[in-house]
Design an enzyme around this catalytic site. Structure first.
Site, short mmCIF file in Angstrom:
data_model
loop_
_atom_site.label_atom_id
_atom_site.label_comp_id
_atom_site.label_asym_id
_atom_site.label_seq_id
_atom_site.Cartn_x
_atom_site.Cartn_y
_atom_site.Cartn_z
N ASP A 26 0.85 -1.18 0.00
CA ASP A 26 0.00 0.00 0.00
C ASP A 26 0.89 1.24 0.00
OD1 ASP A 26 -3.11 0.71 0.66
OD2 ASP A 26 -1.73 2.22 1.48
N GLU A 54 -4.73 2.40 -4.15
CA GLU A 54 -3.27 2.39 -4.14
C GLU A 54 -2.74 1.11 -3.51
OE1 GLU A 54 -4.53 4.76 -0.43
OE2 GLU A 54 -5.24 4.45 -2.46
#
Length: 394
Positions: free
Chosen positions: A260, A303
């Site tokens: 992430d 993301e």
């Protein structure tokens, strides 16, 4: 019964014009990537009828129209067809060469019509140019050859026939039976039969090419994330389930990373979503540089990414995760000249006695990733370490 050349030309002109107009109305129904080659093909179909019409009116209209302009339009039409094939396969334009070729045609045909009248000379010139253009079209299709589809082979085969017909026409340029273009001779019958069939067969093949490309792109979009061009969540789930089953069946290690990007929202807020998109693509490039060809990357959220590592145990996966983190840390990424740090929090999970299916593997790796976020970001956390710490506390 003799082959009536003017009638064949008129029928070819009408057929080609109808196909061109019909195809022109459907261009916008195709994706943008296909619209450019289709428009070029349409232009070819809309120019060639005027060439055939002018040929058919030979001896009824001035020579500058029925000979000079007709031949120039024929070369222009064939050039547009070749450029459509090159655009389809994302090859460069031949604009400079094409313009020069058209100018040469105009000059040479004019000379051999008014200065040195010669049917044989015009025949050699135009047939030779058409043969060269057909070769360019074949080369555009067979580059690279290992990716040629059956519809492309169909179009290429018909162009090969065209090259052979043009060579034959050049060989018999001085046909004693032909005094004008409209004379019905065996050679003329072959040439104009090919000329009548070419728009129909080539256009059919070209539309099949576009349809196959469209189906391929749709299938690709169904499996990939459109921005980063890595696998999407659904495809990753399918591949990961198969990998887990193979790992358990053969007793091989399997690990998984959840990555992430840290402070990604800040990139969007400060530099805009376009910068965020660039950051995501650059992130994927950097991660891929550290992976093997057998490793699988997927985007599962805004993301958030997953890397599936076949035949990789927990220790090796941890080493790889740390290498990825350091690689991102050491690489500069800028937006409009401003440095934008790319940092990542990574959770590492592996198949083992306590993790026997994909759901638990994803859950543990995800938990490890959130622990990396909680404890300061820009770090790697192993799910096994969290389990061990939890057991020791209890």
């Amino acid at each position: 019964m003799n082959f009536h050349i003017p009638t064949a030309m008129l029928l070819t002109a009408i057929t080609t014009l109808i196909m061109g107009l019909s195809l022109a109305f459907t261009v916008t129904d195709y994706p943008r990537a296909l619209q450019v080659p289709i428009r070029q093909w349409v232009r070819s179909l809309l120019v060639s009828p005027f060439a055939f019409l002018l040929f058919a009116l030979r001896e009824r209209i001035p020579d500058w129209a029925s000979i000079v302009l007709a031949n120039v339009l024929l070369i222009v039409s064939t050039t547009l067809l070749v450029q459509a094939l090159r655009s389809y396969n994302r090859l460069g334009s031949l604009r400079a060469w094409s313009v020069a070729n058209i100018v040469i045609t105009l000059a040479a045909v004019s000379v051999m019509t008014y200065v040195w009248p010669s049917i044989a000379g015009r025949t050699l010139l135009v047939a030779g140019q058409l043969a060269v253009l057909f070769v360019f079209g074949i080369a555009a299709i067979y580059r690279p050859a290992d990716q040629v589809t059956n519809p492309e082979r169909m179009v290429a085969s018909f162009l090969v026939v065209g090259v052979l017909v043009m060579i034959l026409r050049m060989t018999y340029a001085s046909d004693p039976l032909m005094t004008t273009l409209l004379d019905s001779t065996p050679m003329q019958s072959i040439v104009f039969t090919y000329g009548a069939l070419m728009p129909v067969i080539a256009t059919s093949g070209f539309l099949l090419m576009c349809g196959q490309r469209l189906n391929k792109d749709l299938a690709r979009l169904a499996t990939l994330d459109p921005l980063t061009e890595v696998f999407n969540r659904r495809t990753m789930t399918d591949l990961a389930n198969k990998a887990v089953a193979a790992s358990k069946r053969h007793g091989r290690p399997l690990s998984l990373l959840i990555l992430d990007i840290d402070h990604f929202k800040r990139i969007n807020d400060e530099f805009g979503h376009e910068a965020g998109d660039l950051a995501l693509c650059r992130f994927v490039e950097l991660v891929r540089e550290m992976l093997r060809s057998s490793d699988v990357v997927a985007r599962i959220g805004g993301e958030e990414f997953v890397v599936l590592l076949p035949d990789t145990d927990q220790a090796s996966a941890a080493v790889l995760a740390e290498r990825i983190r350091q690689h991102l840390h050491a690489t500069e990424f800028t937006v409009s000249g401003w440095p934008v740090p790319l940092r990542v929090s990574i959770g590492v999970g592996s198949i083992g006695p306590e993790v026997s299916n994909l759901e638990s593997l994803l859950r543990e790796a995800d938990h490890a990733m959130y622990e990396a976020k909680r404890t300061g970001r820009d770090r790697v956390v192993l799910a096994a370490d969290l389990r061990a710490a939890s057991k020791s506390e209890s």
